[in-house]
Design a protein around this motif. Sequence first.
Motif, PDB file in Angstrom:
ATOM      1  N   PHE A  25       0.871  -1.073   0.199  1.00 15.35           N
ATOM      2  CA  PHE A  25      -0.022  -0.007   0.003  1.00 15.35           C
ATOM      3  C   PHE A  25       0.827   1.223   0.128  1.00 15.35           C
ATOM      4  O   PHE A  25       0.540   2.194  -0.596  1.00 15.35           O
ATOM      5  N   ILE A  26       2.208   1.367   0.826  1.00 12.47           N
ATOM      6  CA  ILE A  26       2.736   2.218   0.890  1.00 12.47           C
ATOM      7  C   ILE A  26       3.501   2.474  -0.377  1.00 12.47           C
ATOM      8  O   ILE A  26       3.732   3.707  -1.015  1.00 12.47           O
ATOM      9  N   ALA A  27       4.018   1.287  -0.947  1.00 16.68           N
ATOM     10  CA  ALA A  27       4.641   1.427  -2.026  1.00 16.68           C
ATOM     11  C   ALA A  27       4.015   2.146  -3.386  1.00 16.68           C
ATOM     12  O   ALA A  27       4.271   2.867  -4.312  1.00 16.68           O
ATOM     13  N   LEU A  28       2.767   1.473  -3.471  1.00 17.11           N
ATOM     14  CA  LEU A  28       1.733   1.993  -4.362  1.00 17.11           C
ATOM     15  C   LEU A  28       1.554   3.743  -4.256  1.00 17.11           C
ATOM     16  O   LEU A  28       1.455   4.444  -5.235  1.00 17.11           O
ATOM     17  N   HIS A  29       1.391   3.996  -3.177  1.00 24.53           N
ATOM     18  CA  HIS A  29       1.322   5.567  -3.101  1.00 24.53           C
ATOM     19  C   HIS A  29       2.603   6.243  -3.333  1.00 24.53           C
ATOM     20  O   HIS A  29       2.563   7.455  -3.901  1.00 24.53           O
TER      21      HIS A  29
END
Length: 253
Positions: A25-29
């Motif tokens: 989730f953090i990586a996609l943001h």
Amino acid sequence: MTDDESEAVDAFERLGLTSYEAKVFIALHRLGSGTARDVANVTDVPRSQVYSVAESLEERSLLEVQQSSPIRYRPVSIEEARNTLEQRFERERERAFDYVEGVKEESSTEETQEDLWTVRSRDRVDSRVVDLLSQAENRIIFGTRLPTFVTESIERTIRERAADGVSVLVISRTDEIRDQFDAIDGITTETPPDFREGDQRSGRVVVVDGESILLSVVDDDGSETAIWSSDSLFASVLIQLIEASDQLRPESD
């Protein structure tokens, strides 16, 4: 992974995500959108795991899937994710506490227990004394021989309850303690019976409304241990024994 990111992952885990879900989730943001390869390149999540993790995040309504070749993933907005996780947290909280409340009601209808609790350490006894005093509606008996056992919060609570019309009796052989309360309306001070002169182990006694009691002793190392009980047969009998003294008998008697 930086310390800040590690703390963020830990926080997401406490909100119900797995470590891999939080990292994806953090990586996609960070990426805006990306393929499984893109995500694997910026995290320690294996590419083979990204697919299943992304599927789980989609089920949680935290990302969207673009059916392209290769498949691309895009996270929902921060605000939407925040609302989703907050709603999930609220649902889980209600589910958990509703269950506990139901169990509590079941047990209370099945059996009445006599509760006698033990509290160890000065700070915890202080907190319990303040809690009991705060609940007083009619009468307080508070006794100790040690000025250090009358903390600021205890003194303040006694004064506040007296100001609210609660009858207060403070018992101590120590002049300093009696002097603290002598001139306060609603508070009476007394000296304990002579046979208590050699006492070196007693800590505090608190009786509230004839229903709650706390008794403490000073341990060999100077620490404090207390027992307390409320609305129990134990408390009722012990309070009757304590109030049998003419000095401690309620004024209405």
